[in-house]
Design an enzyme around this catalytic site. Structure first.
Site, PDB file in Angstrom:
ATOM      1  N   GLU A   1       0.801  -1.231   0.000  1.00 50.10           N
ATOM      2  CA  GLU A   1       0.000   0.000   0.000  1.00 50.10           C
ATOM      3  C   GLU A   1       0.836   1.284   0.000  1.00 50.10           C
ATOM      4  O   GLU A   1       0.528   2.217   0.727  1.00 50.10           O
ATOM      5  CB  GLU A   1      -0.929   0.014   1.225  1.00 50.10           C
ATOM      6  CG  GLU A   1      -1.934  -1.100   1.213  1.00 50.10           C
ATOM      7  CD  GLU A   1      -2.793  -1.124   2.481  1.00 50.10           C
ATOM      8  OE1 GLU A   1      -4.014  -1.229   2.335  1.00 50.10           O
ATOM      9  OE2 GLU A   1      -2.251  -1.055   3.591  1.00 50.10           O
TER      10      GLU A   1
HETATM   11  C1  ACM Z   1      -1.956  -5.317   4.111  1.00 49.22           C
HETATM   12  O1  ACM Z   1      -3.024  -5.794   4.533  1.00 49.22           O
HETATM   13  N1  ACM Z   1      -1.845  -4.013   3.858  1.00 49.22           N
HETATM   14  C2  ACM Z   1      -0.817  -6.163   3.862  1.00 49.22           C
END
Ligand code: ACM
Length: 493
Positions: A306
């Protein structure tokens, strides 16, 4: 039906007289198996209500004791299984029990820990005695990596809380505790080369809750506690995104030298390291070198998820720098699935999690030599609510009841992925909404038992699982663990 979870590969119940644990029962083991022998002795002693001592097994070839043979639980290293992949065979074991004795055999100490977990689930408390039924079990894991990832950054869990989690992992034959140590909201491990990280960025947590961090000594104790139960700790420092706590603690990581404020919300994807900042590469080298020096085991996890505020070319360069830091520290790389966008060394473990995203880059990374660790969010993200309206957890990947966590096959869950590239299965628990140990346990149990069976045996027999897991509630109650009474099981307490 014996209440064994995960279900062993082969069980033969023979209907003969059981082994009874009586005063005088001993655990016999060679010095090399002292670890699992201590675990077995403790478990038997707790069940029986008296001390069961460990004795050094006599040397190969000599008769067992000069005097009267005592009832014994005997641990032996050996019993290799030729023709089975070594990373699975090493945890295989045989357990036999009859009135004359109990024998646990495995090629490795870790395998004896798995046998000990089975032995614990076989104990039956009768009116006047504790017994182990007449049985022969031959068992071997389907996957070498069976883990749980715990987020201690959004809310902090003490080292004692994590030790309880380790007990639970060992009870269900899970062998990896992955600790998500850093995120926007906090930095939870003191690193000798960078003391400012916990000094400045560990006090708080989501929603203004109290934070915390592990000292070097706490971490050493935790790693030892895990090793003594055959569990490996894989620490994660999440880069290049999820780094607000680092940017706050180390102003020189910011392009303008100005540190951002502490963050206590739950948004993701807004912070990033910068490759053009001179401090970035030395920072990565320091933190992964410290992490390697403090943690035994093959792998370090560099995060990589992310990074929505990192331009794609910058992302590839920063993941490359982190990979280099991990390799320079002598370790192999684990990262969330996004790292598949970067060139990766052979054998890197890519952890698939985002079931909303196209898995094609992960499939391609596997073709190029990566191993894939499966954490599909819609099955094993155990911070997802059990059902709509559940008071804890999120629901962005859907609600996950016990059956959802159980009824999936790692070999077929990712279209196009070579099943041979799958190294294993790892559940995850993120703590945006989970503030206490009880909150965490009530999300793990009973679903962690389901994931453990998927990872160990993938027996896929839901009706059998529902029956076998039902009496585990009594052991969770005895251990003081919070759990969710899923209506999908007729619990026996
Ligand atoms: C995640 O759940 N951002 C690895």
């Amino acid at each position: 039906m014996l209440p064994l979870v995960p279900r062993p590969a082969s069980i033969r119940t023979r209907g003969g007289a059981p082994f009874a644990i009586v005063p005088g029962t001993v655990v016999l083991a060679p010095a090399a198996a002292a670890g699992p022998a201590e675990v077995v002795a403790r478990v038997l002693g707790e069940a029986a209500g008296f001390v069961v001592p460990v004795q050094r097994a006599p040397d190969e070839g000599s008769r067992h004791g000069a005097g009267t043979p005592r009832p014994a639980v005997v641990l032996t290293l050996g019993g290799e299984q030729p023709g089975v992949a070594p990373d699975r065979a090493r945890e295989g074991y045989r357990l036999t029990a009859d009135a004359a004795g109990v024998h646990l055999t495995s090629p490795t100490v870790d395998g004896l820990h798995r046998a000990a977990a089975t032995l614990r689930q076989l104990l039956e408390t009768r009116a006047t005695s504790t017994i182990i039924p007449d049985v022969q079990i031959d068992d071997i894991p389907r996957y070498a990596w069976r883990g749980l990832s715990v987020d201690v950054a959004r809310h902090f869990l003490t080292a004692a809380d994590l030790e309880s989690v380790i007990e639970l992992l060992a009870a269900y034959k899970l062998n990896v505790l992955h600790v998500h140590l850093t995120d926007d909201q906090g930095w939870r491990l003191d690193l000798p080369s960078r003391p400012e990280l916990v000094a400045r960025s560990s006090a708080g947590a989501v929603g203004g809750d109290p934070g915390g961090a592990y000292s070097v000594a706490d971490w050493a104790r935790l790693v030892r506690h895990a090793a003594a139960r055959g569990v490996t700790v894989v620490p994660e420092i999440d880069v290049p995104g999820h780094v607000n706590a680092a940017l706050h603690a180390v102003p020189a990581l910011n392009p303008d030298g100005v540190a951002p404020e502490v963050y206590q919300g739950t948004a993701v994807g807004f912070s990033s390291l910068r490759r053009d900042v001179p401090e970035t590469v030395p920072f990565l080298a320091d933190v992964f070198a410290d992490l390697a020096a403090m943690t035994p085991g093959r792998y370090l996890h560099l995060g990589g998820d992310e990074a929505h505020h990192t331009p794609p070319d910058e992302y590839v360069r920063l993941v490359g720098a982190a990979v280099q830091a991990v390799r320079a520290a002598g370790r192999e790389v684990v990262g969330w699935q996004e790292i598949a966008a970067a060139p990766l060394p052979e054998g890197t473990v890519v952890q698939l999690w985002d079931t909303r995203a196209d898995p094609a880059p992960v499939v391609a990374a596997a073709r190029a030599g990566a191993r894939v660790l499966l954490s599909p969010a819609d099955r094993v993200y155990l911070d997802m609510a059990y059902r709509p309206g559940h008071p804890l957890g999120l629901d962005w990947a859907g609600c996950i009841e016990l059956h959802d966590a159980y009824a999936w096959d790692p070999a077929t869950t990712v279209p196009g992925l070579d099943p041979a590239a799958v190294i294993g299965v790892e559940a995850a628990i993120w703590t945006e909404t989970l503030r206490t140990r009880d909150d965490v346990m009530a999300m793990l149990l009973p679903r962690l038992a389901a994931v453990a069976e998927v990872a160990w045996s993938s027996s896929g027999d839901w009706e059998s699982f529902r029956e076998r897991v039902a009496p585990h509630a009594a052991s969770w109650d005895r251990a003081g663990l919070a759990w969710y009474p899923s209506p999908q099981v007729s619990w026996r307490r």
